[in-house]
Design an enzyme around this catalytic site. Structure first.
Site, PDB file in Angstrom:
ATOM      1  N   ASN A   7     -11.915 -14.933   0.444  1.00 44.40           N
ATOM      2  CA  ASN A   7     -10.614 -14.602   1.028  1.00 44.40           C
ATOM      3  C   ASN A   7     -10.115 -15.832   1.799  1.00 44.40           C
ATOM      4  O   ASN A   7     -10.509 -16.069   2.937  1.00 44.40           O
ATOM      5  CB  ASN A   7     -10.808 -13.397   1.969  1.00 44.40           C
ATOM      6  CG  ASN A   7      -9.525 -12.978   2.648  1.00 44.40           C
ATOM      7  OD1 ASN A   7      -8.499 -13.651   2.549  1.00 44.40           O
ATOM      8  ND2 ASN A   7      -9.590 -11.881   3.369  1.00 44.40           N
ATOM      9  N   ARG A  91      -9.213 -12.658  -2.981  1.00 47.98           N
ATOM     10  CA  ARG A  91      -8.125 -11.865  -2.405  1.00 47.98           C
ATOM     11  C   ARG A  91      -6.858 -12.716  -2.399  1.00 47.98           C
ATOM     12  O   ARG A  91      -6.852 -13.831  -1.878  1.00 47.98           O
ATOM     13  CB  ARG A  91      -8.468 -11.468  -0.974  1.00 47.98           C
ATOM     14  CG  ARG A  91      -7.337 -10.706  -0.370  1.00 47.98           C
ATOM     15  CD  ARG A  91      -7.509 -10.468   1.079  1.00 47.98           C
ATOM     16  NE  ARG A  91      -6.341  -9.757   1.563  1.00 47.98           N
ATOM     17  CZ  ARG A  91      -5.885  -9.853   2.795  1.00 47.98           C
ATOM     18  NH1 ARG A  91      -6.491 -10.618   3.658  1.00 47.98           N
ATOM     19  NH2 ARG A  91      -4.828  -9.180   3.156  1.00 47.98           N
ATOM     20  N   HIS A 180      -1.166  -5.053   2.079  1.00 49.20           N
ATOM     21  CA  HIS A 180      -2.353  -4.221   2.353  1.00 49.20           C
ATOM     22  C   HIS A 180      -2.662  -3.292   1.175  1.00 49.20           C
ATOM     23  O   HIS A 180      -3.300  -2.246   1.359  1.00 49.20           O
ATOM     24  CB  HIS A 180      -2.171  -3.314   3.592  1.00 49.20           C
ATOM     25  CG  HIS A 180      -1.936  -4.034   4.884  1.00 49.20           C
ATOM     26  ND1 HIS A 180      -0.950  -3.646   5.765  1.00 49.20           N
ATOM     27  CD2 HIS A 180      -2.541  -5.080   5.448  1.00 49.20           C
ATOM     28  CE1 HIS A 180      -0.975  -4.429   6.830  1.00 49.20           C
ATOM     29  NE2 HIS A 180      -1.931  -5.328   6.646  1.00 49.20           N
ATOM     30  N   ARG A 241       4.438  -8.715  15.330  1.00 53.23           N
ATOM     31  CA  ARG A 241       5.641  -8.657  14.484  1.00 53.23           C
ATOM     32  C   ARG A 241       6.575  -7.564  14.989  1.00 53.23           C
ATOM     33  O   ARG A 241       6.114  -6.488  15.387  1.00 53.23           O
ATOM     34  CB  ARG A 241       5.269  -8.358  13.031  1.00 53.23           C
ATOM     35  CG  ARG A 241       4.431  -9.434  12.379  1.00 53.23           C
ATOM     36  CD  ARG A 241       4.334  -9.182  10.872  1.00 53.23           C
ATOM     37  NE  ARG A 241       3.416 -10.105  10.247  1.00 53.23           N
ATOM     38  CZ  ARG A 241       2.266  -9.753   9.678  1.00 53.23           C
ATOM     39  NH1 ARG A 241       1.897  -8.489   9.648  1.00 53.23           N
ATOM     40  NH2 ARG A 241       1.493 -10.665   9.142  1.00 53.23           N
ATOM     41  N   GLU A 387     -11.807  -3.506   2.247  1.00 55.34           N
ATOM     42  CA  GLU A 387     -11.053  -4.272   1.256  1.00 55.34           C
ATOM     43  C   GLU A 387     -11.962  -5.143   0.396  1.00 55.34           C
ATOM     44  O   GLU A 387     -11.738  -5.300  -0.802  1.00 55.34           O
ATOM     45  CB  GLU A 387      -9.996  -5.131   1.970  1.00 55.34           C
ATOM     46  CG  GLU A 387      -8.853  -4.285   2.497  1.00 55.34           C
ATOM     47  CD  GLU A 387      -8.042  -4.958   3.589  1.00 55.34           C
ATOM     48  OE1 GLU A 387      -8.576  -5.137   4.700  1.00 55.34           O
ATOM     49  OE2 GLU A 387      -6.881  -5.304   3.334  1.00 55.34           O
TER      50      GLU A 387
END
Ligand code: ADP
Length: 403
Positions: A7, A91, A180, A241, A387
């Site tokens: 990743n 990923r 996601h 965010r 994940e």
């Protein structure tokens, strides 16, 4: 039979080596601050304790090379022969609308990925460097790309389009992509298992609540809408965010403040200085916010309430567009660990058939669990996301289908 999951983030490289017969982790770790003088390498495997050391890695290529060299090292490594690795899963944050499922890496796929550079400029070049480094270090071992955006590619056009002039979709591929996806996919599959029903008969709302958060509506195993958009900035209030704001605020800022004429500075404001951090003026971390709330900090309380309210709105909207839901699933750092957030989100949603069992919700556990009351029409579940394992499973599937 081992699968190596890589990743490459914008400034880090994480990896997990899975023993695929048992699906257990054999080794895992990360290199952070890639390219910076204070880069460090943290690693663990099933035979040894965690180690951390300072390292010099100029870029993602060197970081990936170092990780693979260490895994294969005669004394320190956990892999005695390269042939033990049957696949490397990468990923990939953004696959645009080019990639709607996981793919085996070929020259053509690499070219396609390069075309996604402009859409995720911080991540995709890092992913690309990681893919090339793996090819160099593990020649002949197949690599698979697993995209965060792919699971969302089933959205209907009226859900993924923005009502801008159509040419911006045609020319710039401006549309909702969602992120996601690997996590939403994983928890939806686990939910089907827990509910003892096939995915093809379920309506699910999945809430991935971490530093970055997104909510997804899933019908019969297919995403029909998701809260993040063209970029991960859209949707609920997050750690740093802002989530949904009136887009005209950006033009106002550009007009009023000379510094925000620069797109990078404006982007930084909305992505890194807003959300919980921006409103509270304290921290992006939910644990700090909860502590401050308990000490009576009013701005922290406002930030908490805004985050909870924005999540509630998406859950309610998705309940509406799904025309009901069988389950609401909480996952990721906040979703898995914060009983307070879960309770606040589910409060006063009984008209939708969402009723949480306050005591069950408070029980601390790292297991998958049901936290709704026996009478709740919508089951409320907490499912720890995984994940890396999902990427490993996807990679195995691609290899098996390819043979
Ligand atoms: P990322 O998006 O970086 O993968 P995570 O999924 O790890 O993030 O989630 C990080 C968030 O989870 C942080 O806001 C952190 O405060 C929150 N979190 C972790 N543990 C707890 C806890 N016990 N209670 C409340 N929030 C928590």
């Amino acid at each position: 039979m081992k699968a190596l999951i890589v990743n490459c983030g914008s400034s880090s490289v994480k990896y997990t080596l899975f023993e695929m017969e048992s699906e257990k982790k054999a080794a895992w770790g990360l290199i952070e601050r890639v390219g910076l003088p204070e880069a460090f390498y943290k690693r663990r495997d099933i035979n040894s304790e965690e180690k951390q050391e300072a390292v010099k890695v100029a870029n993602h290529t060197e970081a990936v090379e170092l990780i693979i060299r260490e895994l294969l090292d005669k004394n320190r490594g956990i892999i005695s022969d390269v042939s033990e690795i049957f696949v490397v899963g990468h990923r990939i944050v953004h696959g645009g609308d080019k990639f709607s499922k996981s793919v085996l890496v070929t020259d053509k796929v690499k070219e396609g990925l390069k075309e996604c550079f402009s859409i995720a400029p911080l991540h995709t070049p890092a992913h690309y460097a990681g893919i090339v480094a793996v090819e160099k270090m593990l020649p002949g071992i197949p690599s698979v790309l697993v995209f965060d955006t792919a699971f969302h590619q089933t959205m209907p056009d009226y859900a993924y389009m923005y009502a801008l002039p159509y040419e911006f979709y045609e020319k710039d591929r401006i549309r909702r992509y969602g992120f996601h996806g690997t996590s939403h996919n994983y928890v939806s599959q686990r939910a089907a298992t827990l509910l003892c029903k096939p995915l093809s008969e379920l309506k699910l709302i999945t809430a991935h609540l971490g530093n970055g958060s997104s909510i997804t509506a899933i019908e019969n195993g297919k995403v029909i809408d998701t809260s993040m958009g063209f970029t991960p900035l859209q949707g609920v209030v997050m750690g740093t965010r802002c989530g949904d704001i009136d887009p005209a605020i950006t033009t106002y800022l550009i007009e009023q403040y000379p510094q925000y004429k620069d797109a990078k500075t404006l982007n930084d404001l909305m992505n890194n200085k807003s959300g919980l951090a921006g409103v509270s003026g304290l921290s992006a971390d939910m644990r700090d916010i909860l502590k401050a709330v308990s000490e009576g900090d009013k701005k922290a309380e406002l930030a908490f309430n805004m985050l909870v309210y924005s999540i509630k709105k998406y859950i309610s909207a998705y309940y509406g567009v799904l025309n009901g839901a069988d389950a609401l699933i909480f996952t990721a750092g906040i979703g898995e660990n914060s009983a307070l957030v879960r309770e606040a989100v589910c409060k006063n949603l009984s008209s939708l058939g969402i009723e949480i069992n306050v005591e069950k919700n408070k029980e601390r556990s790292s297991e998958e669990r049901v936290i709704s009351t026996d009478n709740s029409r919508v089951k409320v579940l907490v499912i720890p996301t995984n994940e890396e394992l999902m990427i490993a499973r996807e990679s195995r599937k691609v290899i098996e289908n390819d043979n």
